[in-house]
Motif scaffolding. Structure first.
Motif, PDB file in Angstrom:
ATOM      1  N   UNK A 143     -15.861  14.026  -9.445  1.00  0.00           N
ATOM      2  CA  UNK A 143     -14.406  14.033  -9.514  1.00  0.00           C
ATOM      3  C   UNK A 143     -13.918  13.215  -8.330  1.00  0.00           C
ATOM      4  N   UNK A 144     -12.935  12.353  -8.546  1.00  0.00           N
ATOM      5  CA  UNK A 144     -12.455  11.479  -7.476  1.00  0.00           C
ATOM      6  C   UNK A 144     -10.939  11.530  -7.360  1.00  0.00           C
ATOM      7  N   UNK A 145     -10.475  11.218  -6.173  1.00  0.00           N
ATOM      8  CA  UNK A 145      -9.044  11.099  -5.887  1.00  0.00           C
ATOM      9  C   UNK A 145      -8.910  10.191  -4.673  1.00  0.00           C
ATOM     10  N   UNK A 146      -8.294   9.035  -4.872  1.00  0.00           N
ATOM     11  CA  UNK A 146      -8.107   8.095  -3.768  1.00  0.00           C
ATOM     12  C   UNK A 146      -6.677   8.178  -3.256  1.00  0.00           C
ATOM     13  N   UNK A 147      -6.535   8.552  -1.997  1.00  0.00           N
ATOM     14  CA  UNK A 147      -5.240   8.579  -1.327  1.00  0.00           C
ATOM     15  C   UNK A 147      -5.046   7.193  -0.706  1.00  0.00           C
ATOM     16  N   UNK A 148      -4.326   6.331  -1.409  1.00  0.00           N
ATOM     17  CA  UNK A 148      -4.172   4.945  -0.960  1.00  0.00           C
ATOM     18  C   UNK A 148      -3.445   4.845   0.373  1.00  0.00           C
ATOM     19  N   UNK A 149      -2.521   5.737   0.630  1.00  0.00           N
ATOM     20  CA  UNK A 149      -1.790   5.708   1.902  1.00  0.00           C
ATOM     21  C   UNK A 149      -2.742   5.962   3.074  1.00  0.00           C
ATOM     22  N   UNK A 150      -3.624   6.936   2.924  1.00  0.00           N
ATOM     23  CA  UNK A 150      -4.610   7.222   3.986  1.00  0.00           C
ATOM     24  C   UNK A 150      -5.572   6.054   4.152  1.00  0.00           C
ATOM     25  N   UNK A 151      -5.978   5.462   3.016  1.00  0.00           N
ATOM     26  CA  UNK A 151      -6.884   4.311   3.079  1.00  0.00           C
ATOM     27  C   UNK A 151      -6.227   3.161   3.825  1.00  0.00           C
ATOM     28  N   UNK A 152      -4.981   2.882   3.517  1.00  0.00           N
ATOM     29  CA  UNK A 152      -4.276   1.775   4.178  1.00  0.00           C
ATOM     30  C   UNK A 152      -4.011   2.069   5.657  1.00  0.00           C
ATOM     31  N   UNK A 153      -3.959   3.343   6.029  1.00  0.00           N
ATOM     32  CA  UNK A 153      -3.816   3.678   7.448  1.00  0.00           C
ATOM     33  C   UNK A 153      -5.066   3.251   8.217  1.00  0.00           C
ATOM     34  N   UNK A 154      -6.225   3.307   7.565  1.00  0.00           N
ATOM     35  CA  UNK A 154      -7.464   2.865   8.208  1.00  0.00           C
ATOM     36  C   UNK A 154      -7.630   1.353   8.139  1.00  0.00           C
ATOM     37  N   UNK A 155      -7.187   0.773   7.018  1.00  0.00           N
ATOM     38  CA  UNK A 155      -7.335  -0.667   6.829  1.00  0.00           C
ATOM     39  C   UNK A 155      -6.212  -1.168   5.919  1.00  0.00           C
ATOM     40  N   UNK A 156      -5.175  -1.748   6.515  1.00  0.00           N
ATOM     41  CA  UNK A 156      -4.050  -2.227   5.720  1.00  0.00           C
ATOM     42  C   UNK A 156      -4.441  -3.267   4.664  1.00  0.00           C
ATOM     43  N   UNK A 157      -5.561  -3.928   4.857  1.00  0.00           N
ATOM     44  CA  UNK A 157      -6.004  -4.961   3.916  1.00  0.00           C
ATOM     45  C   UNK A 157      -7.059  -4.456   2.938  1.00  0.00           C
ATOM     46  N   UNK A 158      -7.266  -3.160   2.871  1.00  0.00           N
ATOM     47  CA  UNK A 158      -8.290  -2.605   1.977  1.00  0.00           C
ATOM     48  C   UNK A 158      -8.013  -3.006   0.532  1.00  0.00           C
ATOM     49  N   UNK A 159      -9.070  -3.325  -0.182  1.00  0.00           N
ATOM     50  CA  UNK A 159      -8.979  -3.702  -1.600  1.00  0.00           C
ATOM     51  C   UNK A 159      -9.022  -2.419  -2.427  1.00  0.00           C
TER      52      UNK A 159
END
Length: 126
Positions: free
Chosen positions: A40-56
């Protein structure tokens, strides 16, 4: 229903491997007694972008979706389609240096591995 031993590992997104920062984005659960492996997955894009604003984010979502597909088996699992649930789980939790990485394997008891995956997703990821 009988309680069975299960194993699980978190799926973690490491957008910049050299920095070692990570967010939890999913869980993989394996129950040998039920021959079941589920993700089961859930991607929190806001948290991801906090680590890397350029994350794909599209690529990360595709990698997480591939884990879910691999667990389901069938054509979506590619070459792993013929493997049993245990072999697919072991392959998924093997250490790797990619953007989506498994965490350590933990164990527990469950009545239903699918329900357990949902519970762990809510507890450890969301």
């Amino acid at each position: 229903m009988t309680r069975e031993v299960f194993e699980y590992a978190l799926l973690q997104v490491v957008p910049r491997v050299e920095r070692g920062e990570r967010i939890n984005a999913g869980v993989v659960v394996y129950c040998r007694a039920r021959s079941c492996v589920v993700a089961r997955v859930h991607l929190d894009e806001e948290r991801l972008r906090a680590l890397d604003p350029d994350a794909d984010t599209a690529a990360v979502r595709a990698a997480l979706r591939a884990v879910e597909d691999f667990c389901h088996g069938g054509e979506a699992a590619g070459q792993g389609a013929a493997d049993d649930a245990g072999r697919r789980f072991r392959w998924l939790v093997a250490p790797r240096s990619t953007v989506v990485q498994p965490g350590p394997v933990h164990t527990g008891l469950t009545d239903d591995p699918v329900v357990e995956a949902e519970r762990l997703l809510g507890l450890l990821v969301r």
